[in-house]
Design a protein around this motif. Sequence first.
Motif, PDB file in Angstrom:
ATOM      1  N   ALA A  98       0.851  -1.205   0.000  1.00 57.66           N
ATOM      2  CA  ALA A  98       0.000   0.000   0.000  1.00 57.66           C
ATOM      3  C   ALA A  98       0.880   1.246   0.000  1.00 57.66           C
ATOM      4  CB  ALA A  98      -0.940  -0.020   1.201  1.00 57.66           C
ATOM      5  N   ASP A  99       1.780   1.322  -1.016  1.00 57.93           N
ATOM      6  CA  ASP A  99       2.590   2.528  -1.171  1.00 57.93           C
ATOM      7  C   ASP A  99       1.934   3.397  -2.251  1.00 57.93           C
ATOM      8  OD1 ASP A  99       3.138   1.165  -3.506  1.00 57.93           O
ATOM      9  OD2 ASP A  99       5.175   0.605  -2.955  1.00 57.93           O
ATOM     10  N   THR A 100       2.626   4.423  -2.710  1.00 59.04           N
ATOM     11  CA  THR A 100       1.991   5.372  -3.626  1.00 59.04           C
ATOM     12  C   THR A 100       1.419   4.674  -4.863  1.00 59.04           C
ATOM     13  OG1 THR A 100       3.738   6.852  -2.924  1.00 59.04           O
ATOM     14  CG2 THR A 100       2.361   7.637  -4.713  1.00 59.04           C
ATOM     15  N   VAL A 101       2.220   3.817  -5.477  1.00 59.06           N
ATOM     16  CA  VAL A 101       1.750   3.122  -6.682  1.00 59.06           C
ATOM     17  C   VAL A 101       0.747   2.025  -6.309  1.00 59.06           C
ATOM     18  CG1 VAL A 101       2.483   1.577  -8.542  1.00 59.06           C
ATOM     19  CG2 VAL A 101       3.777   3.654  -8.084  1.00 59.06           C
ATOM     20  N   GLY A 102       1.067   1.250  -5.274  1.00 60.83           N
ATOM     21  CA  GLY A 102       0.214   0.122  -4.894  1.00 60.83           C
ATOM     22  C   GLY A 102      -1.187   0.539  -4.491  1.00 60.83           C
ATOM     23  N   ARG A 103      -1.293   1.708  -3.835  1.00 59.18           N
ATOM     24  CA  ARG A 103      -2.621   2.206  -3.445  1.00 59.18           C
ATOM     25  C   ARG A 103      -3.478   2.459  -4.672  1.00 59.18           C
ATOM     26  NH1 ARG A 103      -0.341   5.720   1.255  1.00 59.18           N
ATOM     27  NH2 ARG A 103      -1.048   4.483   3.010  1.00 59.18           N
ATOM     28  N   GLU A 104      -2.822   2.809  -5.765  1.00 56.67           N
ATOM     29  CA  GLU A 104      -3.578   3.076  -6.994  1.00 56.67           C
ATOM     30  C   GLU A 104      -3.888   1.793  -7.761  1.00 56.67           C
ATOM     31  OE1 GLU A 104      -1.936   6.154  -9.427  1.00 56.67           O
ATOM     32  OE2 GLU A 104      -1.732   7.532  -7.753  1.00 56.67           O
ATOM     33  N   ILE A 105      -2.931   0.866  -7.777  1.00 56.80           N
ATOM     34  CA  ILE A 105      -3.176  -0.308  -8.636  1.00 56.80           C
ATOM     35  C   ILE A 105      -3.986  -1.401  -7.933  1.00 56.80           C
ATOM     36  CG2 ILE A 105      -1.095   0.159 -10.000  1.00 56.80           C
ATOM     37  CD1 ILE A 105       0.097  -2.432  -8.881  1.00 56.80           C
ATOM     38  N   GLY A 106      -3.921  -1.497  -6.603  1.00 56.24           N
ATOM     39  CA  GLY A 106      -4.629  -2.578  -5.901  1.00 56.24           C
ATOM     40  C   GLY A 106      -6.117  -2.624  -6.229  1.00 56.24           C
ATOM     41  N   PRO A 107      -6.855  -1.534  -5.966  1.00 54.29           N
ATOM     42  CA  PRO A 107      -8.291  -1.564  -6.256  1.00 54.29           C
ATOM     43  C   PRO A 107      -8.603  -1.735  -7.743  1.00 54.29           C
ATOM     44  CG  PRO A 107      -7.736   0.232  -4.757  1.00 54.29           C
ATOM     45  CD  PRO A 107      -6.447  -0.330  -5.259  1.00 54.29           C
ATOM     46  N   ARG A 108      -7.771  -1.134  -8.595  1.00 56.33           N
ATOM     47  CA  ARG A 108      -8.037  -1.252 -10.041  1.00 56.33           C
ATOM     48  C   ARG A 108      -7.799  -2.685 -10.517  1.00 56.33           C
ATOM     49  NH1 ARG A 108      -4.575   3.479 -12.582  1.00 56.33           N
ATOM     50  NH2 ARG A 108      -5.746   3.060 -14.482  1.00 56.33           N
ATOM     51  N   LEU A 109      -6.790  -3.319  -9.946  1.00 55.04           N
ATOM     52  CA  LEU A 109      -6.510  -4.716 -10.268  1.00 55.04           C
ATOM     53  C   LEU A 109      -7.685  -5.596  -9.833  1.00 55.04           C
ATOM     54  CD1 LEU A 109      -4.103  -6.251 -11.478  1.00 55.04           C
ATOM     55  CD2 LEU A 109      -3.155  -6.446  -9.177  1.00 55.04           C
ATOM     56  N   ALA A 110      -8.180  -5.351  -8.627  1.00 54.51           N
ATOM     57  CA  ALA A 110      -9.307  -6.142  -8.108  1.00 54.51           C
ATOM     58  C   ALA A 110     -10.518  -5.983  -9.020  1.00 54.51           C
ATOM     59  CB  ALA A 110      -9.639  -5.706  -6.682  1.00 54.51           C
ATOM     60  N   TYR A 111     -10.757  -4.759  -9.469  1.00 49.58           N
ATOM     61  CA  TYR A 111     -11.903  -4.515 -10.360  1.00 49.58           C
ATOM     62  C   TYR A 111     -11.749  -5.306 -11.663  1.00 49.58           C
ATOM     63  CZ  TYR A 111     -15.159  -2.214 -13.474  1.00 49.58           C
ATOM     64  OH  TYR A 111     -16.152  -1.973 -14.378  1.00 49.58           O
ATOM     65  N   ARG A 112     -10.547  -5.225 -12.229  1.00 52.04           N
ATOM     66  CA  ARG A 112     -10.327  -5.917 -13.517  1.00 52.04           C
ATOM     67  C   ARG A 112     -10.471  -7.434 -13.383  1.00 52.04           C
ATOM     68  NH1 ARG A 112      -5.595  -2.874 -16.943  1.00 52.04           N
ATOM     69  NH2 ARG A 112      -6.476  -0.791 -16.820  1.00 52.04           N
ATOM     70  N   LEU A 113     -10.107  -7.953 -12.215  1.00 51.20           N
ATOM     71  CA  LEU A 113     -10.156  -9.407 -12.018  1.00 51.20           C
ATOM     72  C   LEU A 113     -11.503  -9.868 -11.470  1.00 51.20           C
ATOM     73  CD1 LEU A 113      -6.696  -9.784 -10.225  1.00 51.20           C
ATOM     74  CD2 LEU A 113      -7.203 -10.397 -12.597  1.00 51.20           C
ATOM     75  N   GLY A 114     -12.346  -8.919 -11.107  1.00 55.66           N
ATOM     76  CA  GLY A 114     -13.586  -9.282 -10.422  1.00 55.66           C
ATOM     77  C   GLY A 114     -13.278  -9.919  -9.077  1.00 55.66           C
ATOM     78  N   ALA A 115     -12.222  -9.432  -8.435  1.00 52.61           N
ATOM     79  CA  ALA A 115     -11.736 -10.068  -7.208  1.00 52.61           C
ATOM     80  C   ALA A 115     -12.252  -9.357  -5.961  1.00 52.61           C
ATOM     81  CB  ALA A 115     -10.202 -10.035  -7.201  1.00 52.61           C
ATOM     82  N   ALA A 116     -12.187 -10.063  -4.817  1.00 53.16           N
ATOM     83  CA  ALA A 116     -12.448  -9.434  -3.526  1.00 53.16           C
ATOM     84  C   ALA A 116     -11.290  -8.477  -3.230  1.00 53.16           C
ATOM     85  CB  ALA A 116     -12.538 -10.496  -2.437  1.00 53.16           C
TER      86      ALA A 116
END
Length: 326
Positions: A98-116
């Motif tokens: 949950a660093d600067t980049v990770g905070r941005e990509i985590g939720p977007r990755l979950a959305y793309r994967l349909g993940a929890a």
Amino acid sequence: MANVLVIATVADGALSRSSLELVAGARTIAPAVGGGIDAALLAAEAADGAVEALHQHGVGVVHRVVHPLLATGQSDAYLAAAEACVRAASPAVVLVAADTVGREIGPRLAYRLGAALATEATGLEVADGTVVVHRQVYGGRAVATLAVRRTPAVVTVKPRALDAPAPAPTAGVVRDLPVQLADDALPTRVREIVREQAEVGLEDAQIVVSGGRGIGGPEGFKLLAELAQVLGGAVGSSRPPADAGWVPISWQIGQTGKTVRPLLYLAVGISGATQHVAGMAGARTIVAINKDPEAPIFGVAHLGIVGDYREVLPPLIAKVKALKGQ
Ligand SMILES: Cc1cc2nc3c(=O)[nH]c(=O)nc-3n(C[C@H](O)[C@H](O)[C@H](O)COP(=O)(O)OP(=O)(O)OC[C@H]3O[C@@H](n4cnc5c(N)ncnc54)[C@H](O)[C@@H]3O)c2cc1C
């Protein structure tokens, strides 16, 4: 077999510390998902040392994406590369710092994967065979415990919330993934990267001297800087000095600032609000200097000095210098 996949990055040519912390988290939860540990290594160059470090700490398969755009902190580039790795690895759980980049990509990755999705984890464990995520809520006043009941799941983990793991070498493989990334196709562009000016990085410092509103202004922070310098540590702050512009915003520690886990944390002129404590409670030894004996910081401190910092710090600095023969 379902694995845990760690999104790993490179800092100054080596595996970043937060990536290693994620490996520690992966080692904790991998038994619950029944598999091993993979990593997605997103780097601007081959970073063979980082691959080796991952294998040394128990990561089997390293899915590697090498592209110059992965040097820039451009989160859209990291997102595309991470997604390619996740689709190649089909993990049950993806861990992202949950660093600067990770905070941005985590939720977007979950959305793309349909993940929890669970964000800003401060702890990971297995309970009754289920992956469990701890995170702070209500401004650090309480800890929520979330059971991951559906996979795939993406979990972002706060840097410095977990300790780096001990070595556990494993024979691993590297799989290079060709990912097409074009600067022009990305929606945003990083125009300038400004490096933090500090002898010791705040998040990596073993000693942190932190000041609060009680310091009274930028002048007072010079005394804190002098103490940090003789101790070989870094200076941090609570939120008010950063808000007031007495110190850079990057010095702020707490719920909306950095998380630190030094061996020694000196809280000077800081009251001990939960939002501040959320970022420094993991320090091994906490010393508070505050003129109010009722300040809540004394409730979390291991050692306390009641007094005006202007009177306490000069003799402390002189004593440290004398002990160091300076
Ligand atoms: C959503 C949200 C997020 C927040 N995130 C953060 C965060 O990330 N980090 C953070 O720090 N805060 C955060 N805050 C703010 C937090 O609630 C507190 O307001 C803040 O931590 C207080 O900072 P302080 O202790 O420096 O100031 P104060 O609470 O004003 O305390 C100053 C202390 O200095 C002492 N003092 C005064 N003069 C002297 C002296 N001469 N010598 C010694 N001691 C002296 C006083 O006795 C007092 O205890 C957040 C708040 C919200 C609502």
